[in-house]
Design a protein around this motif. Structure first.
Motif, PDB file in Angstrom:
ATOM      1  N   ASP A   9      72.870  10.528  47.454  1.00  0.00           N
ATOM      2  CA  ASP A   9      73.609  10.633  48.715  1.00  0.00           C
ATOM      3  C   ASP A   9      74.196   9.299  49.170  1.00  0.00           C
ATOM      4  OD1 ASP A   9      73.114  13.607  49.571  1.00  0.00           O
ATOM      5  OD2 ASP A   9      71.229  12.856  48.769  1.00  0.00           O
ATOM      6  N   HIS A  11      77.539   8.847  49.576  1.00  0.00           N
ATOM      7  CA  HIS A  11      78.526   9.229  50.583  1.00  0.00           C
ATOM      8  C   HIS A  11      79.561   8.143  50.869  1.00  0.00           C
ATOM      9  CE1 HIS A  11      77.114  13.213  51.334  1.00  0.00           C
ATOM     10  NE2 HIS A  11      75.877  12.789  51.433  1.00  0.00           N
ATOM     11  N   ASP A  36      76.220  13.641  45.512  1.00  0.00           N
ATOM     12  CA  ASP A  36      76.896  13.264  46.760  1.00  0.00           C
ATOM     13  C   ASP A  36      77.321  11.791  46.727  1.00  0.00           C
ATOM     14  OD1 ASP A  36      77.077  15.761  47.823  1.00  0.00           O
ATOM     15  OD2 ASP A  36      75.738  15.404  49.523  1.00  0.00           O
ATOM     16  N   HIS A 154      69.881  15.378  48.783  1.00  0.00           N
ATOM     17  CA  HIS A 154      70.504  16.395  49.626  1.00  0.00           C
ATOM     18  C   HIS A 154      70.048  16.390  51.090  1.00  0.00           C
ATOM     19  CE1 HIS A 154      72.925  19.880  50.401  1.00  0.00           C
ATOM     20  NE2 HIS A 154      71.936  20.742  50.453  1.00  0.00           N
ATOM     21  N   HIS A 156      68.632  13.868  52.651  1.00  0.00           N
ATOM     22  CA  HIS A 156      68.716  12.494  53.167  1.00  0.00           C
ATOM     23  C   HIS A 156      67.403  12.042  53.805  1.00  0.00           C
ATOM     24  CE1 HIS A 156      73.438  12.550  53.476  1.00  0.00           C
ATOM     25  NE2 HIS A 156      73.010  13.383  52.549  1.00  0.00           N
TER      26      HIS A 156
HETATM   27 ZN    ZN Z   1      74.382  14.351  51.048  1.00  0.00          ZN
END
Ligand code: ZN
Length: 267
Positions: A9, A11, A36, A154, A156
């Protein structure tokens, strides 16, 4: 040569990713990314390029999937700020980086040269979308894979879900019989402390290293983990990164204020 840097993640938060890679420098032999890479943040191309260059393994996250505009994704299902970021990211992606995202596996994978380890973005049974946030959801997922360890991102939120199998003697109809029972408990993942995973057919784990680029456990620092495959020891790390730098890049890109603000607080 058996230490794996595990990140998830990101991002598109380049400042956080660079800080993590610097912080972990010299402490790992391979890099695994749990998906992600993009969504929310201001530097999608740069983050994909770093992961492309360095990761031995990377899986598809739900934001990666949404940015690719795959069938079955309705961007309307995302909240308005996340949707804005998905649409913005689609415009930014270079063709080459888009192709890299396209080939990421959207089913759970076994890393090379390992046994009994599974890697997926969300959950073993719903690899891209399901949130493992409770022991009961974790318990259902333990039934969906056989390996001793599963790495997920996913949510976090850093976490360990521990599955244990007990056998006990119970009163049967006309005799005593052995009966098995599985339970799952949630364990906090302490920072900067080596945790021996003690995996066995009687004790299996789902481990979440937390998020590099948008932590949601009220700690704004970037999260990652290093797993030593020889000793099966895991260390979870938190590291401060220049949040203001990411926030000013997001303002420049006119990304939603709510996404900018939340980075300061870690939610
Ligand atoms: Zn995420």
């Amino acid at each position: 040569m058996s230490r794996v840097l595990i990140i998830s993640d990101i991002h598109a938060n380049l400042a956080a990713l660079e800080t993590v890679l610097n912080d972990a420098e010299g402490q790992y032999d391979a890099l695994w990314c749990l998906g992600d890479l993009v969504g929310y943040g201001p530097r999608p191309n740069e983050c994909i390029e770093l992961v492309r260059e360095r990761a031995e393994l990377c899986v598809m996250g739900n934001h990666d999937w949404a940015v690719l505009d795959k069938p079955g994704v309705n961007v309307e299902d995302f909240n308005p700020q996340a949707r804005h970021a998905v649409l913005w990211t689609r415009e930014q992606l270079s063709e080459e980086n888009r192709r890299y995202l396209e080939q990421l596996p959207c089913t759970p994978v076994h890393p090379p040269k390992t046994s009994e380890i599974l890697v997926t973005h969300a959950s073993p049974r719903e690899p891209v979308w399901e949130y493992i946030l409770t022991p009961s959801i974790a318990l259902e997922n333990f039934a969906a894979f056989d390996d001793l360890l599963c790495l997920v991102g996913h949510t976090h939120k850093p976490a360990i879900y521990r599955w244990r199998f007990f056998e006990s003697l119970v009163e049967g109809e006309d005799d005593h019989e052995m009966q098995g029972m599985a339970t799952v408990d949630y364990l906090q993942l302490p920072a900067q402390m080596a945790v021996h995973l003690e995996l066995s057919p009687m004790q299996r784990l789902i481990v979440n290293p937390g998020s590099v680029g948008q932590p949601r456990d009220n700690d704004p620092r970037a999260a990652y983990a290093i797993l030593d495959l020889e000793t099966m020891t895991l260390i979870h790390y938190r590291v401060s990164y220049p949040i203001e730098l990411t926030q000013s890049q997001m303002r420049e890109a006119r990304l939603p204020k709510r996404l900018i603000d939340r980075l300061s607080f870690g939610w």
